[in-house]
Design a protein around this motif. Structure first.
Motif, PDB file in Angstrom:
ATOM      1  N   UNK A  12       0.834  -1.210   0.000  1.00  0.00           N
ATOM      2  CA  UNK A  12       0.000   0.000   0.000  1.00  0.00           C
ATOM      3  C   UNK A  12       0.863   1.251   0.000  1.00  0.00           C
ATOM      4  N   UNK A  13       2.183   1.075   0.013  1.00  0.00           N
ATOM      5  CA  UNK A  13       3.099   2.208   0.143  1.00  0.00           C
ATOM      6  C   UNK A  13       3.618   2.629  -1.218  1.00  0.00           C
ATOM      7  N   UNK A  14       3.355   3.891  -1.572  1.00  0.00           N
ATOM      8  CA  UNK A  14       3.878   4.364  -2.849  1.00  0.00           C
ATOM      9  C   UNK A  14       4.244   5.832  -2.756  1.00  0.00           C
ATOM     10  N   UNK A  15       5.052   6.280  -3.733  1.00  0.00           N
ATOM     11  CA  UNK A  15       5.382   7.708  -3.786  1.00  0.00           C
ATOM     12  C   UNK A  15       4.863   8.273  -5.096  1.00  0.00           C
ATOM     13  N   UNK A  16       4.523   9.576  -5.070  1.00  0.00           N
ATOM     14  CA  UNK A  16       4.015  10.225  -6.278  1.00  0.00           C
ATOM     15  C   UNK A  16       5.176  10.513  -7.224  1.00  0.00           C
ATOM     16  N   UNK A  17       5.018  10.186  -8.528  1.00  0.00           N
ATOM     17  CA  UNK A  17       6.073  10.477  -9.503  1.00  0.00           C
ATOM     18  C   UNK A  17       5.745  11.737 -10.310  1.00  0.00           C
ATOM     19  N   UNK A  35       4.691   5.294  -7.759  1.00  0.00           N
ATOM     20  CA  UNK A  35       5.639   4.174  -7.864  1.00  0.00           C
ATOM     21  C   UNK A  35       5.607   3.409  -6.553  1.00  0.00           C
ATOM     22  N   UNK A  36       5.434   2.090  -6.644  1.00  0.00           N
ATOM     23  CA  UNK A  36       5.389   1.261  -5.438  1.00  0.00           C
ATOM     24  C   UNK A  36       6.734   1.332  -4.722  1.00  0.00           C
ATOM     25  N   UNK A  37       6.707   1.636  -3.407  1.00  0.00           N
ATOM     26  CA  UNK A  37       7.957   1.778  -2.655  1.00  0.00           C
ATOM     27  C   UNK A  37       8.658   0.445  -2.490  1.00  0.00           C
ATOM     28  N   UNK A  38       7.892  -0.640  -2.591  1.00  0.00           N
ATOM     29  CA  UNK A  38       8.554  -1.901  -2.327  1.00  0.00           C
ATOM     30  C   UNK A  38       9.061  -2.603  -3.593  1.00  0.00           C
ATOM     31  N   UNK A  39       8.321  -2.553  -4.726  1.00  0.00           N
ATOM     32  CA  UNK A  39       8.804  -3.277  -5.913  1.00  0.00           C
ATOM     33  C   UNK A  39       9.114  -2.379  -7.103  1.00  0.00           C
ATOM     34  N   UNK A  40       8.679  -1.104  -7.067  1.00  0.00           N
ATOM     35  CA  UNK A  40       9.018  -0.193  -8.165  1.00  0.00           C
ATOM     36  C   UNK A  40       8.017  -0.149  -9.305  1.00  0.00           C
ATOM     37  N   UNK A  41       6.911  -0.904  -9.196  1.00  0.00           N
ATOM     38  CA  UNK A  41       5.885  -0.847 -10.246  1.00  0.00           C
ATOM     39  C   UNK A  41       5.268   0.555 -10.290  1.00  0.00           C
TER      40      UNK A  41
END
Ligand SMILES: [Zn+2]
Length: 320
Positions: A12-17, A35-41
């Motif tokens: 559920x953790x992501x950052x805005x690109x 962008x997903x903080x854990x896998x980069x999707x």
């Protein structure tokens, strides 16, 4: 609209690109890529739901494919090259083209000896009667065994709401030794991540070679090779020089507001037809810097292809 977790790892953790409007149809509707903080999707979040997305694909979206039709033969030949190396049985090999639109690529494959089937979910594409076509989601087709020697999906996976289910279905219906060939944009490229070249909100997912490998692994497939080139579709890194100037001199990334109008947007805004004179007008209206950007772009593109940072990638995967 709906807010979602990562389709690949569930985080559920992501950052805005970045954020940008729908460039084609609804210029006042904005979307955000995270962008997903854990896998980069990469993915659009929040996004239009499955039932809301159809209004972003008006009939004119499909007409644009129809117009280019005559120039497509070379593309089909290039696409077909990715299928060489599949073992031939004593019967004809069977291809399933997912997202086949008007069916021209499978039709080309018929001419070179393949048996073909297609999947097309859009009611706005032309009816097909010369080969088997499933007018439903790929994940819903009534095949539940290893049946196809090849599955192709050209610029499809970035459009779907649940790419994981597509990878898993491909693994289910592909024969061992068969190829799953798919083309997607490259989230590792500045075109995708920094230059606002993605088609939002029709593109919902943004892959890298790393995330593609994880999808394949989770669905029981394996990556054979990847091809970073413009031989099927291109994603020109327009404004690439501007990006580096902002990044290294101004110390920040480009925002949507920093991007000049494209040629087509300029023509539309000023009600110009496409001809030499209007092209000249556009060139003069741009700051000279933009022209240098355009002139050096082919060189920069070559560099992108060689360094695997081009905006478009074709992946060739197999099943054991
Ligand atoms: Zn993730």
């Amino acid at each position: 609209m709906e807010t979602i977790n990562c389709n690949l790892c569930g985080s559920e953790e992501y950052r805005v690109v970045y954020s940008m409007p729908d460039r084609l149809y609804f210029n006042d509707e904005w979307f955000t890529v995270v962008e997903c903080k854990s896998c980069g999707l990469g993915f659009v979040n929040p996004r239009p739901t499955y039932s809301e997305i159809f209004r972003y694909y008006p009939p004119s979206f499909y007409e644009s494919f129809e117009k280019e039709r005559v120039f497509h033969q070379r593309r089909y030949r290039n696409q077909a090259k990715f299928l060489t190396g599949i073992p031939m049985g004593k019967d004809k090999n069977i291809l399933l083209d997912v997202g086949c639109a008007n069916g021209d690529f499978p039709r080309y494959m018929q001419t070179i000896g393949w048996e073909v089937e297609g999947v097309e979910v859009s009611p706005n594409s032309k009816p097909i009667s010369d080969f088997k076509i499933y007018n439903q989601e790929f994940t819903d087709i009534p095949i539940h065994e290893a049946y196809y020697d090849a599955i192709t999906a050209w610029a499809v996976l970035e459009h779907v709401h649940n790419p994981m289910s597509y990878f898993r279905k491909a693994a289910e219906v592909l024969k061992p030794g068969g190829f799953f060939v798919f083309l997607v944009t490259n989230f590792e490229s500045i075109s995708s991540k920094n230059l606002f070249r993605e088609d939002l909100p029709r593109h919902l997912y943004f892959f890298t070679e790393k995330t593609v490998k994880e999808y394949l692994e989770k669905s029981g497939l394996e990556l054979l090779r990847s091809d970073y080139s413009d031989q099927i579709y291109s994603m020109r890194p327009v404004n690439w020089l501007r990006y580096y100037v902002y990044r290294y001199l101004k110390k920040h990334n480009l925002k949507w507001e920093d991007i000049p109008l494209t040629r087509i947007e300029y023509f539309n805004k000023n009600k110009l037809n496409k001809n030499l004179w209007s092209n000249l007008q556009y060139a003069v209206s741009q700051n000279p810097f933009t022209l240098v950007d355009i002139m050096l772009m082919p060189l920069f593109e070559k560099y992108q292809m060689l360094s695997k940072s081009y905006g478009i990638v074709t992946y060739i995967a197999t099943k054991h």
